[in-house]
Design a protein around this motif. Structure first.
Motif, PDB file in Angstrom:
ATOM      1  N   VAL A  10       0.922  -1.191  -0.074  1.00 45.27           N
ATOM      2  CA  VAL A  10       0.056   0.165   0.093  1.00 45.27           C
ATOM      3  C   VAL A  10       0.738   1.062   0.049  1.00 45.27           C
ATOM      4  O   VAL A  10       1.582   1.545   1.113  1.00 45.27           O
ATOM      5  CB  VAL A  10      -1.020  -0.016   1.152  1.00 45.27           C
ATOM      6  CG1 VAL A  10      -1.987   1.335   1.113  1.00 45.27           C
ATOM      7  CG2 VAL A  10      -1.534  -1.351   1.644  1.00 45.27           C
ATOM      8  N   GLU A  11       0.859   1.831  -1.174  1.00 49.35           N
ATOM      9  CA  GLU A  11       2.020   2.944  -1.187  1.00 49.35           C
ATOM     10  C   GLU A  11       1.461   3.826  -2.397  1.00 49.35           C
ATOM     11  O   GLU A  11       1.012   3.325  -3.491  1.00 49.35           O
ATOM     12  CB  GLU A  11       3.404   2.422  -1.635  1.00 49.35           C
ATOM     13  CG  GLU A  11       4.404   3.352  -1.958  1.00 49.35           C
ATOM     14  CD  GLU A  11       4.805   4.177  -1.240  1.00 49.35           C
ATOM     15  OE1 GLU A  11       5.377   3.987   0.048  1.00 49.35           O
ATOM     16  OE2 GLU A  11       4.515   5.549  -1.111  1.00 49.35           O
ATOM     17  N   ASP A  12       1.504   5.368  -2.243  1.00 53.87           N
ATOM     18  CA  ASP A  12       0.748   6.138  -3.128  1.00 53.87           C
ATOM     19  C   ASP A  12       2.044   6.582  -4.085  1.00 53.87           C
ATOM     20  O   ASP A  12       1.735   7.262  -5.284  1.00 53.87           O
ATOM     21  CB  ASP A  12       0.121   7.202  -2.586  1.00 53.87           C
ATOM     22  CG  ASP A  12       0.896   7.921  -1.377  1.00 53.87           C
ATOM     23  OD1 ASP A  12       1.603   7.550  -0.922  1.00 53.87           O
ATOM     24  OD2 ASP A  12       0.751   9.018  -1.596  1.00 53.87           O
ATOM     25  N   GLU A  13       3.173   6.306  -3.793  1.00 48.87           N
ATOM     26  CA  GLU A  13       4.348   7.073  -4.857  1.00 48.87           C
ATOM     27  C   GLU A  13       4.416   5.710  -5.955  1.00 48.87           C
ATOM     28  O   GLU A  13       5.092   4.822  -5.445  1.00 48.87           O
ATOM     29  CB  GLU A  13       5.588   7.189  -3.987  1.00 48.87           C
ATOM     30  CG  GLU A  13       5.389   8.815  -3.354  1.00 48.87           C
ATOM     31  CD  GLU A  13       6.481   8.992  -2.323  1.00 48.87           C
ATOM     32  OE1 GLU A  13       7.663   8.943  -2.628  1.00 48.87           O
ATOM     33  OE2 GLU A  13       6.390   8.764  -0.986  1.00 48.87           O
ATOM     34  N   PRO A  14       4.317   5.940  -7.010  1.00 47.59           N
ATOM     35  CA  PRO A  14       4.364   4.775  -8.029  1.00 47.59           C
ATOM     36  C   PRO A  14       5.812   4.435  -8.232  1.00 47.59           C
ATOM     37  O   PRO A  14       5.715   3.129  -8.294  1.00 47.59           O
ATOM     38  CB  PRO A  14       4.015   5.446  -9.225  1.00 47.59           C
ATOM     39  CG  PRO A  14       2.982   6.554  -8.876  1.00 47.59           C
ATOM     40  CD  PRO A  14       3.680   7.088  -7.654  1.00 47.59           C
ATOM     41  N   LEU A  54       2.316  -1.095   4.773  1.00 45.56           N
ATOM     42  CA  LEU A  54       1.616   0.023   4.539  1.00 45.56           C
ATOM     43  C   LEU A  54       2.282   1.424   4.933  1.00 45.56           C
ATOM     44  O   LEU A  54       2.743   1.526   6.068  1.00 45.56           O
ATOM     45  CB  LEU A  54       0.605  -0.379   5.715  1.00 45.56           C
ATOM     46  CG  LEU A  54      -0.438   0.693   6.005  1.00 45.56           C
ATOM     47  CD1 LEU A  54      -1.654   0.641   4.946  1.00 45.56           C
ATOM     48  CD2 LEU A  54      -1.374   0.130   7.328  1.00 45.56           C
ATOM     49  N   ASP A  55       2.112   2.074   3.750  1.00 45.62           N
ATOM     50  CA  ASP A  55       2.467   3.374   3.895  1.00 45.62           C
ATOM     51  C   ASP A  55       1.719   4.257   4.956  1.00 45.62           C
ATOM     52  O   ASP A  55       0.598   4.140   4.803  1.00 45.62           O
ATOM     53  CB  ASP A  55       2.542   4.091   2.562  1.00 45.62           C
ATOM     54  CG  ASP A  55       3.444   5.457   2.470  1.00 45.62           C
ATOM     55  OD1 ASP A  55       4.291   6.043   3.298  1.00 45.62           O
ATOM     56  OD2 ASP A  55       2.960   6.468   1.705  1.00 45.62           O
ATOM     57  N   LEU A  56       2.326   5.198   5.743  1.00 44.78           N
ATOM     58  CA  LEU A  56       1.366   5.857   6.650  1.00 44.78           C
ATOM     59  C   LEU A  56       0.679   7.078   5.715  1.00 44.78           C
ATOM     60  O   LEU A  56      -0.477   7.200   6.185  1.00 44.78           O
ATOM     61  CB  LEU A  56       2.514   6.581   7.649  1.00 44.78           C
ATOM     62  CG  LEU A  56       2.441   5.898   8.949  1.00 44.78           C
ATOM     63  CD1 LEU A  56       3.172   6.750   9.960  1.00 44.78           C
ATOM     64  CD2 LEU A  56       1.070   5.837   9.614  1.00 44.78           C
ATOM     65  N   MET A  57       1.358   7.811   5.042  1.00 37.14           N
ATOM     66  CA  MET A  57       0.558   8.909   4.543  1.00 37.14           C
ATOM     67  C   MET A  57      -0.006   8.571   3.074  1.00 37.14           C
ATOM     68  O   MET A  57       0.727   8.384   2.126  1.00 37.14           O
ATOM     69  CB  MET A  57       1.578  10.228   4.320  1.00 37.14           C
ATOM     70  CG  MET A  57       2.531  10.455   5.307  1.00 37.14           C
ATOM     71  SD  MET A  57       1.101  11.225   6.830  1.00 37.14           S
ATOM     72  CE  MET A  57       0.789  12.939   5.959  1.00 37.14           C
ATOM     73  N   LEU A  58      -1.145   8.461   3.225  1.00 36.99           N
ATOM     74  CA  LEU A  58      -1.780   7.953   2.010  1.00 36.99           C
ATOM     75  C   LEU A  58      -3.067   8.784   1.613  1.00 36.99           C
ATOM     76  O   LEU A  58      -3.799   9.215   2.580  1.00 36.99           O
ATOM     77  CB  LEU A  58      -2.469   6.593   2.053  1.00 36.99           C
ATOM     78  CG  LEU A  58      -1.476   5.293   2.395  1.00 36.99           C
ATOM     79  CD1 LEU A  58      -2.152   4.174   2.739  1.00 36.99           C
ATOM     80  CD2 LEU A  58      -1.002   5.106   1.013  1.00 36.99           C
ATOM     81  N   THR A 104      11.567   3.079   8.079  1.00 33.64           N
ATOM     82  CA  THR A 104      11.586   4.421   7.576  1.00 33.64           C
ATOM     83  C   THR A 104      12.220   4.793   6.455  1.00 33.64           C
ATOM     84  O   THR A 104      13.321   4.129   5.959  1.00 33.64           O
ATOM     85  CB  THR A 104      12.563   5.037   8.612  1.00 33.64           C
ATOM     86  OG1 THR A 104      12.174   4.999  10.098  1.00 33.64           O
ATOM     87  CG2 THR A 104      12.389   6.510   8.659  1.00 33.64           C
ATOM     88  N   LYS A 105      11.656   5.688   5.667  1.00 27.76           N
ATOM     89  CA  LYS A 105      11.881   5.963   4.318  1.00 27.76           C
ATOM     90  C   LYS A 105      12.998   7.081   4.587  1.00 27.76           C
ATOM     91  O   LYS A 105      12.939   7.975   5.211  1.00 27.76           O
ATOM     92  CB  LYS A 105      10.998   6.692   3.537  1.00 27.76           C
ATOM     93  CG  LYS A 105       9.538   5.681   3.113  1.00 27.76           C
ATOM     94  CD  LYS A 105       8.811   6.664   2.214  1.00 27.76           C
ATOM     95  CE  LYS A 105       7.704   5.806   1.643  1.00 27.76           C
ATOM     96  NZ  LYS A 105       6.376   6.631   1.198  1.00 27.76           N
ATOM     97  N   PRO A 106      13.968   7.120   3.646  1.00 25.69           N
ATOM     98  CA  PRO A 106      13.980   6.343   2.556  1.00 25.69           C
ATOM     99  C   PRO A 106      14.879   4.726   3.132  1.00 25.69           C
ATOM    100  O   PRO A 106      15.736   4.697   3.951  1.00 25.69           O
ATOM    101  CB  PRO A 106      15.190   6.941   1.687  1.00 25.69           C
ATOM    102  CG  PRO A 106      15.972   7.689   2.644  1.00 25.69           C
ATOM    103  CD  PRO A 106      15.200   8.213   3.570  1.00 25.69           C
TER     104      PRO A 106
HETATM  105 CA    CA Z   1       2.793   8.334   0.892  1.00 23.01          CA
END
Ligand code: CA
Length: 230
Positions: A10-14, A54-58, A104-106
């Motif tokens: 689940v990630e909004d950055e393609p 699961l990405d947090l910011m979606l 944690t990203k990156p």
């Molecule tokens: Ca995000």
């Protein structure tokens, strides 16, 4: 050789999503992608995954909300939260919401792989289904080592309980002999192991199926393994 685990990303950055997908598929995982929280919710309503990244910011629904809702609804699938740098507060609340780990990203892909493997190793099928659960028309108690059908009690061995637990945790999914052997026997499959698995399934069927010549609970999937049909 990795495993047959199926992971929901689940990630909004393609770019991050497709990099993860390619990498995980390369390592033998099945992968499904969701680009926002709503899509993730629909997918999880629809089928079972072995792990969720699961990405947090979606968009739509945040990872935090999703995680909290899933856990409140009783979903036991392991969740690895993916947070951006500086989201320390969110990271802590993610763990409180029931995430199993966070990255944690990156992050490096190798690091992510190590975390995924560690979380999957930790999963105990008992955690997924509990100690007493329904298995088709049976009531199973893996602690007491028996199953009951229509009030009739059938004793099972600890190994058989482990097999039933693994199938119960993954309904409607093809379970290969390799997967079963790794998860229940905790060993890598050999030729001998293949026969051991088949022998145990045959004995288990004789015990728990109404007609072991026409198994309804644990079905054979030719050339692939077995499948539990609830
Ligand atoms: Ca995000």
């Amino acid at each position: 050789m990795d495993n047959d685990a199926h992971i929901l990303i689940v990630e909004d950055e393609p770019r991050i999503r497709s990099a993860l997908r390619d990498f995980l598929e390369y390592h033998g995982f099945g992968v499904t992608e969701a680009g926002d929280g709503l899509a993730a919710k629909r997918l999880v309503d629809d089928r079972t995954f072995d792990l969720i990244l699961l990405d947090l910011m979606l968009p739509e629904i945040t990872g935090e909300q999703l995680c909290a809702n899933w856990r409140r609804a009783g979903l036991q699938t392991p969740i690895i939260m993916v947070t951006a740098k500086g989201q320390e507060k969110e990271k802590i609340s993610g763990l409180e919401m029931g995430a199993d780990d966070y990255v944690t990203k990156p992050f490096s892909l190798e690091e992510m792989l190590a975390r995924i493997r560690a979380v999957l190793r930790r999963i105990d099928p008992a955690r997924a289904v509990g100690q007493t659960f329904r298995f088709g028309d049976l009531d199973v108690d893996v602690q007491a080592l028996y199953v009951t059908r229509d009030g009739q009690t059938i004793e099972i061995s600890a190994r058989e309980a482990g097999i039933i637990q693994h199938f119960a945790a993954h309904p409607d999914r093809v379970i290969s002999r390799d997967e079963l052997y790794r998860q229940v026997w905790k060993e890598t499959l050999t030729d001998l192991g293949t026969r051991t698995v088949d022998m145990h399934i045959a004995k288990l069927r004789a015990r728990i199926e109404v007609d072991s010549n026409d198994p309804k609970l644990i079905q054979t999937v030719r050339g692939a393994g077995y499948r539990y049909v609830p």
